[in-house]
Design a protein around this motif. Structure first.
Motif, PDB file in Angstrom:
ATOM      1  N   THR A   1       4.128   3.141  14.998  1.00  0.00           N
ATOM      2  CA  THR A   1       3.304   2.124  15.669  1.00  0.00           C
ATOM      3  C   THR A   1       4.102   1.195  16.573  1.00  0.00           C
ATOM      4  OG1 THR A   1       3.438   0.712  13.710  1.00  0.00           O
ATOM      5  CG2 THR A   1       1.515   2.154  13.895  1.00  0.00           C
ATOM      6  N   ASN A   2       5.399   1.032  16.328  1.00  0.00           N
ATOM      7  CA  ASN A   2       6.187   0.152  17.202  1.00  0.00           C
ATOM      8  C   ASN A   2       6.990   0.946  18.236  1.00  0.00           C
ATOM      9  OD1 ASN A   2       8.221   1.214  15.635  1.00  0.00           O
ATOM     10  ND2 ASN A   2       8.938  -0.747  14.818  1.00  0.00           N
ATOM     11  N   SER A   3       6.766   2.241  18.317  1.00  0.00           N
ATOM     12  CA  SER A   3       7.357   3.128  19.330  1.00  0.00           C
ATOM     13  C   SER A   3       8.879   3.079  19.404  1.00  0.00           C
ATOM     14  CB  SER A   3       6.765   2.807  20.713  1.00  0.00           C
ATOM     15  OG  SER A   3       5.380   3.000  20.703  1.00  0.00           O
ATOM     16  N   ASP A   4       9.532   2.962  18.235  1.00  0.00           N
ATOM     17  CA  ASP A   4      11.000   2.969  18.242  1.00  0.00           C
ATOM     18  C   ASP A   4      11.570   4.355  17.935  1.00  0.00           C
ATOM     19  OD1 ASP A   4      10.418   3.084  15.540  1.00  0.00           O
ATOM     20  OD2 ASP A   4      11.640   1.349  14.987  1.00  0.00           O
ATOM     21  N   GLY A   5      10.691   5.353  17.777  1.00  0.00           N
ATOM     22  CA  GLY A   5      11.147   6.726  17.575  1.00  0.00           C
ATOM     23  C   GLY A   5      11.448   7.106  16.147  1.00  0.00           C
ATOM     24  N   VAL A   6      11.274   6.194  15.212  1.00  0.00           N
ATOM     25  CA  VAL A   6      11.522   6.439  13.793  1.00  0.00           C
ATOM     26  C   VAL A   6      10.404   5.781  12.981  1.00  0.00           C
ATOM     27  CG1 VAL A   6      14.033   6.663  13.988  1.00  0.00           C
ATOM     28  CG2 VAL A   6      13.022   4.402  13.650  1.00  0.00           C
ATOM     29  N   LEU A   7      10.322   6.150  11.696  1.00  0.00           N
ATOM     30  CA  LEU A   7       9.341   5.525  10.805  1.00  0.00           C
ATOM     31  C   LEU A   7      10.042   4.550   9.884  1.00  0.00           C
ATOM     32  CD1 LEU A   7       7.083   8.494   9.609  1.00  0.00           C
ATOM     33  CD2 LEU A   7       6.682   6.895  11.485  1.00  0.00           C
ATOM     34  N   ASP A   8       9.572   3.298   9.888  1.00  0.00           N
ATOM     35  CA  ASP A   8      10.032   2.355   8.879  1.00  0.00           C
ATOM     36  C   ASP A   8       9.137   2.529   7.653  1.00  0.00           C
ATOM     37  OD1 ASP A   8       7.624   0.850   9.274  1.00  0.00           O
ATOM     38  OD2 ASP A   8       8.606  -0.406  10.768  1.00  0.00           O
ATOM     39  N   PHE A   9       9.368   1.740   6.606  1.00  0.00           N
ATOM     40  CA  PHE A   9       8.634   1.946   5.358  1.00  0.00           C
ATOM     41  C   PHE A   9       7.124   1.746   5.534  1.00  0.00           C
ATOM     42  CE2 PHE A   9       7.119   0.434   1.120  1.00  0.00           C
ATOM     43  CZ  PHE A   9       7.206   1.665   0.485  1.00  0.00           C
ATOM     44  N   GLU A  10       6.709   0.730   6.270  1.00  0.00           N
ATOM     45  CA  GLU A  10       5.275   0.481   6.458  1.00  0.00           C
ATOM     46  C   GLU A  10       4.613   1.629   7.214  1.00  0.00           C
ATOM     47  OE1 GLU A  10       3.312  -1.926   5.097  1.00  0.00           O
ATOM     48  OE2 GLU A  10       5.134  -2.445   4.006  1.00  0.00           O
ATOM     49  N   GLU A  11       5.273   2.153   8.236  1.00  0.00           N
ATOM     50  CA  GLU A  11       4.734   3.284   8.978  1.00  0.00           C
ATOM     51  C   GLU A  11       4.677   4.528   8.099  1.00  0.00           C
ATOM     52  OE1 GLU A  11       6.324   1.980  13.421  1.00  0.00           O
ATOM     53  OE2 GLU A  11       7.690   3.002  12.035  1.00  0.00           O
ATOM     54  N   PHE A  12       5.701   4.698   7.261  1.00  0.00           N
ATOM     55  CA  PHE A  12       5.724   5.816   6.320  1.00  0.00           C
ATOM     56  C   PHE A  12       4.550   5.716   5.342  1.00  0.00           C
ATOM     57  CE2 PHE A  12       7.139   7.522   2.182  1.00  0.00           C
ATOM     58  CZ  PHE A  12       7.374   8.843   2.533  1.00  0.00           C
ATOM     59  N   LYS A  13       4.305   4.500   4.825  1.00  0.00           N
ATOM     60  CA  LYS A  13       3.166   4.311   3.905  1.00  0.00           C
ATOM     61  C   LYS A  13       1.865   4.689   4.596  1.00  0.00           C
ATOM     62  CE  LYS A  13       3.247   0.100   2.415  1.00  0.00           C
ATOM     63  NZ  LYS A  13       3.226  -1.180   1.698  1.00  0.00           N
ATOM     64  N   ASN A  14       1.687   4.253   5.837  1.00  0.00           N
ATOM     65  CA  ASN A  14       0.478   4.611   6.578  1.00  0.00           C
ATOM     66  C   ASN A  14       0.323   6.123   6.704  1.00  0.00           C
ATOM     67  OD1 ASN A  14      -0.277   1.948   6.968  1.00  0.00           O
ATOM     68  ND2 ASN A  14       0.705   1.811   8.961  1.00  0.00           N
ATOM     69  N   MET A  15       1.434   6.799   6.977  1.00  0.00           N
ATOM     70  CA  MET A  15       1.402   8.256   7.093  1.00  0.00           C
ATOM     71  C   MET A  15       1.023   8.887   5.755  1.00  0.00           C
ATOM     72  SD  MET A  15       4.367  10.921   8.285  1.00  0.00           S
ATOM     73  CE  MET A  15       5.345  10.792   6.785  1.00  0.00           C
ATOM     74  N   MET A  16       1.661   8.443   4.680  1.00  0.00           N
ATOM     75  CA  MET A  16       1.417   9.041   3.373  1.00  0.00           C
ATOM     76  C   MET A  16       0.017   8.751   2.844  1.00  0.00           C
ATOM     77  SD  MET A  16       4.074  10.772   2.889  1.00  0.00           S
ATOM     78  CE  MET A  16       3.991  11.294   1.192  1.00  0.00           C
ATOM     79  N   LEU A  17      -0.524   7.619   3.201  1.00  0.00           N
ATOM     80  CA  LEU A  17      -1.856   7.246   2.749  1.00  0.00           C
ATOM     81  C   LEU A  17      -2.922   7.692   3.732  1.00  0.00           C
ATOM     82  CD1 LEU A  17      -1.015   3.689   1.383  1.00  0.00           C
ATOM     83  CD2 LEU A  17      -1.345   5.791   0.073  1.00  0.00           C
ATOM     84  N   ILE A  18      -2.499   8.364   4.792  1.00  0.00           N
ATOM     85  CA  ILE A  18      -3.367   8.909   5.837  1.00  0.00           C
ATOM     86  C   ILE A  18      -4.313   7.835   6.372  1.00  0.00           C
ATOM     87  CG2 ILE A  18      -4.831  10.831   6.541  1.00  0.00           C
ATOM     88  CD1 ILE A  18      -3.793  12.379   4.167  1.00  0.00           C
ATOM     89  N   THR A  19      -3.716   6.722   6.790  1.00  0.00           N
ATOM     90  CA  THR A  19      -4.478   5.707   7.494  1.00  0.00           C
ATOM     91  C   THR A  19      -4.153   5.843   8.967  1.00  0.00           C
ATOM     92  OG1 THR A  19      -2.732   4.068   7.263  1.00  0.00           O
ATOM     93  CG2 THR A  19      -4.436   4.098   5.555  1.00  0.00           C
ATOM     94  N   ASN A  20      -5.041   5.433   9.805  1.00  0.00           N
ATOM     95  CA  ASN A  20      -4.806   5.532  11.239  1.00  0.00           C
ATOM     96  C   ASN A  20      -3.822   4.466  11.674  1.00  0.00           C
ATOM     97  OD1 ASN A  20      -6.558   7.696  11.696  1.00  0.00           O
ATOM     98  ND2 ASN A  20      -8.317   6.322  11.782  1.00  0.00           N
ATOM     99  N   PRO A  21      -2.858   4.836  12.501  1.00  0.00           N
ATOM    100  CA  PRO A  21      -1.860   3.861  12.969  1.00  0.00           C
ATOM    101  C   PRO A  21      -2.472   2.820  13.873  1.00  0.00           C
ATOM    102  CG  PRO A  21      -1.486   6.044  13.964  1.00  0.00           C
ATOM    103  CD  PRO A  21      -2.628   6.179  13.028  1.00  0.00           C
TER     104      PRO A  21
END
Length: 157
Positions: free
Chosen positions: A137-157
């Protein structure tokens, strides 16, 4: 922990069975459990739990089923405890993918772990860059923990 289907479990078994003898040793099983953050037991404890020095494919499926039931069977937890458990499980999973420990997951780390677990290969795998980009979501090219949680919980970014 979300359940895996039988095909996924067969692929994992094949990846763990390095010598192709149709058996997964306790060392290999211990490595897998450690990688996914499920078990911190010694080989002796694992041998007592499993009851034999190695598992064939069917034993491996039964072992997975027992672990899954054990981890999902605590329905007596309060909602707050369940959320804490989920957060803790996600943090452990994040550590598995964050191979260099820098607090973010790159597409290379994602691809490496998925390959090790048998979920990615050149001929059948998706593009890990696209997977990262979808939840970055912050377009830095990597997933931080919050972005990872969103991915794992299948929520929309």
């Amino acid at each position: 922990m979300s359940p895996l289907n039988t095909n996924d479990l067969h692929r994992i078994f094949e990846k763990l069975d390095l010598n192709g003898d149709g058996l997964v040793s306790l060392d290999e099983l211990s490595w897998l459990l450690g990688r996914i953050g499920l078990h911190n037991t010694s080989l002796d404890e694992l041998k007592l739990l499993v009851g034999k020095p190695s598992l064939d494919r069917l034993d491996f499926l039964f072992f997975y089923d027992a672990i899954l039931k054990q981890n999902m069977g605590d329905d007596q937890c309060e909602a707050g405890e369940e959320n804490d458990d989920l957060e803790s499980d996600l943090a452990k999973a994040f550590e598995v993918y964050d191979l260099n420990g820098d607090g973010v997951i790159s597409w290379e780390e994602l691809q490496s772990v998925l390959s090790q677990l048998g979920f990615w290969s050149e001929h059948c795998g998706g593009d890990c860059r696209s997977m990262i980009k979808r939840y970055d979501t912050n377009s830095d090219g990597v997933l931080d923990f919050e972005e990872f949680k969103n991915m794992m919980l299948i929520t929309n970014p």
